[in-house]
Design a protein around this motif. Structure first.
Motif, mmCIF file in Angstrom:
data_model
loop_
_atom_site.group_PDB
_atom_site.id
_atom_site.type_symbol
_atom_site.label_atom_id
_atom_site.label_comp_id
_atom_site.label_asym_id
_atom_site.label_seq_id
_atom_site.Cartn_x
_atom_site.Cartn_y
_atom_site.Cartn_z
ATOM 1 N N LEU A 125 -10.644 -2.282 -3.742
ATOM 2 C CA LEU A 125 -9.733 -1.209 -3.362
ATOM 3 C C LEU A 125 -8.491 -1.741 -2.651
ATOM 4 O O LEU A 125 -7.430 -1.114 -2.690
ATOM 5 C CB LEU A 125 -10.458 -0.200 -2.479
ATOM 6 N N LEU A 126 -8.617 -2.918 -2.040
ATOM 7 C CA LEU A 126 -7.454 -3.492 -1.367
ATOM 8 C C LEU A 126 -6.353 -3.895 -2.333
ATOM 9 O O LEU A 126 -5.219 -4.125 -1.914
ATOM 10 C CB LEU A 126 -7.872 -4.694 -0.517
ATOM 11 N N TYR A 127 -6.659 -3.974 -3.643
ATOM 12 C CA TYR A 127 -5.588 -4.238 -4.600
ATOM 13 C C TYR A 127 -4.574 -3.098 -4.570
ATOM 14 O O TYR A 127 -3.355 -3.326 -4.569
ATOM 15 C CB TYR A 127 -6.141 -4.418 -6.008
ATOM 16 N N ASP A 128 -5.065 -1.845 -4.535
ATOM 17 C CA ASP A 128 -4.164 -0.697 -4.430
ATOM 18 C C ASP A 128 -3.379 -0.744 -3.124
ATOM 19 O O ASP A 128 -2.177 -0.437 -3.093
ATOM 20 C CB ASP A 128 -4.959 0.602 -4.486
ATOM 21 N N VAL A 129 -4.052 -1.096 -2.040
ATOM 22 C CA VAL A 129 -3.375 -1.163 -0.741
ATOM 23 C C VAL A 129 -2.277 -2.220 -0.776
ATOM 24 O O VAL A 129 -1.156 -1.991 -0.296
ATOM 25 C CB VAL A 129 -4.386 -1.454 0.382
ATOM 26 N N ALA A 130 -2.579 -3.374 -1.368
ATOM 27 C CA ALA A 130 -1.577 -4.433 -1.476
ATOM 28 C C ALA A 130 -0.385 -3.975 -2.305
ATOM 29 O O ALA A 130 0.772 -4.253 -1.956
ATOM 30 C CB ALA A 130 -2.204 -5.690 -2.085
ATOM 31 N N ALA A 131 -0.652 -3.274 -3.401
ATOM 32 C CA ALA A 131 0.438 -2.768 -4.228
ATOM 33 C C ALA A 131 1.316 -1.813 -3.430
ATOM 34 O O ALA A 131 2.555 -1.853 -3.514
ATOM 35 C CB ALA A 131 -0.128 -2.070 -5.467
ATOM 36 N N ALA A 132 0.697 -0.941 -2.637
ATOM 37 C CA ALA A 132 1.465 -0.008 -1.816
ATOM 38 C C ALA A 132 2.294 -0.752 -0.774
ATOM 39 O O ALA A 132 3.459 -0.411 -0.527
ATOM 40 C CB ALA A 132 0.520 0.988 -1.148
ATOM 41 N N VAL A 133 1.723 -1.775 -0.160
ATOM 42 C CA VAL A 133 2.449 -2.558 0.839
ATOM 43 C C VAL A 133 3.668 -3.231 0.208
ATOM 44 O O VAL A 133 4.750 -3.285 0.816
ATOM 45 C CB VAL A 133 1.520 -3.603 1.497
#
Length: 293
Positions: A209-217
């Protein structure tokens, strides 16, 4: 990218929609979108690569699932033949009835809170969601031919993949259904009600799920300008704070490698618009993480 005539004819022939206005949506790395006004209603048309048709349909099903859990999301509109998408020479086209509200400004602190909160809520509400079109987490291929377009590209992608592989082996990451490309322009807030939602779920897959968070960042301009986004996510999402802070740097590096891979693929196919600039941004970001020129 389809030309205006192809987009209009597809909307007319497949959905019986006659657009009065079509406006390209900003943001988004892996697909193209348009705001469409037709028959006094607003819709979102989303185009993805031909190979992404099943993941796109999984994303449409995920949007329906989210609506059933109380999250505002675009309502998929089936074609006249009953399909969720229509094939075009440019890719798979989907249409959703637009949820109410304005899109978010990724650099605004208050909007970042809405953005992080809704991304976290989406991740939590999609736990246990299943669809045959969901793709499993798939690392980039450092041997892909299109990575030869720039001398620095293949080594940079290989290093990002190696770091990501090491992380998935040594750390326990939280996995689930990904949005895939959670740009701020995908998320909405309704000023009249204060409710936040999203336009669509993109080409969904499963992975950390941190892939989505990284993309948002990345969309927010980096870790230094995304504190409110991360606070909003941690308050609503299923990923713990210690996991986020430990793994986010590796996921950020991997997301930049995805952007570099995407840009190189587009350039080798002769699609110049935006791809050269995106590749240069990725090069600079990856150089900062590795210390190479």
């Amino acid at each position: 990218m389809p030309d205006d005539d192809l987009l209009r004819s597809t909307l007319r022939d497949q959905w019986h929609l006659v657009p009065a206005e079509i406006t390209a949506l900003p943001g988004g790395l892996l697909s193209h979108g348009w705001d469409v006004t037709a028959g006094g209603e607003r819709f979102v048309a989303r185009l993805a690569d031909p190979a992404a048709r099943q993941p796109v349909e999984a994303g449409l099903a995920a949007a329906e699932h989210l609506r059933g859990t109380g999250i505002e999301a675009g309502q998929p509109v089936r074609t006249l033949a009953g399909g969720l998408t229509a094939e075009t020479p440019a890719g798979a086209l989907a249409v959703l009835r637009r949820a109410p509200g304005r899109t978010l400004d990724g650099r605004d602190p208050v909007d970042q809170q809405f953005w992080g909160d809704r991304l976290g809520a989406v991740h939590r509400r999609l736990q246990g969601f299943h669809h045959p079109g969901l793709r499993r987490w798939n690392l980039l291929d450092p041997e892909a031919p299109h990575l030869a377009i720039e001398r620095w590209l293949r080594p940079a992608v290989a290093e990002a993949v190696t770091a990501m592989t090491r992380l998935t082996v040594t750390d326990r990451l939280t996995y689930g259904v990904l949005h895939g490309d959670p740009a701020p322009e995908i998320f909405l807030v309704d000023p009249q009600t204060g409710r936040a939602g999203l336009l669509d779920c993109g080409a969904s897959g499963t992975g950390p799920l941190l892939y989505d968070v990284a993309a948002a960042v990345v969309y927010a301009g980096g870790e230094d300008t995304s504190a409110e986004l991360l606070d909003g996510y941690l308050a609503a999402g299923p990923v713990a704070e210690d996991e986020l802070h430990a793994a986010l740097p590796v996921l950020l590096r991997f997301r930049w490698a995805v952007q570099a891979d995407w840009s190189a693929r587009r350039l080798t196919h002769g699609e110049q618009e935006g791809a050269r600039e995106a590749l240069e941004l990725a090069r600079r970001a990856l150089a900062e993480t590795t210390g190479t020129p």
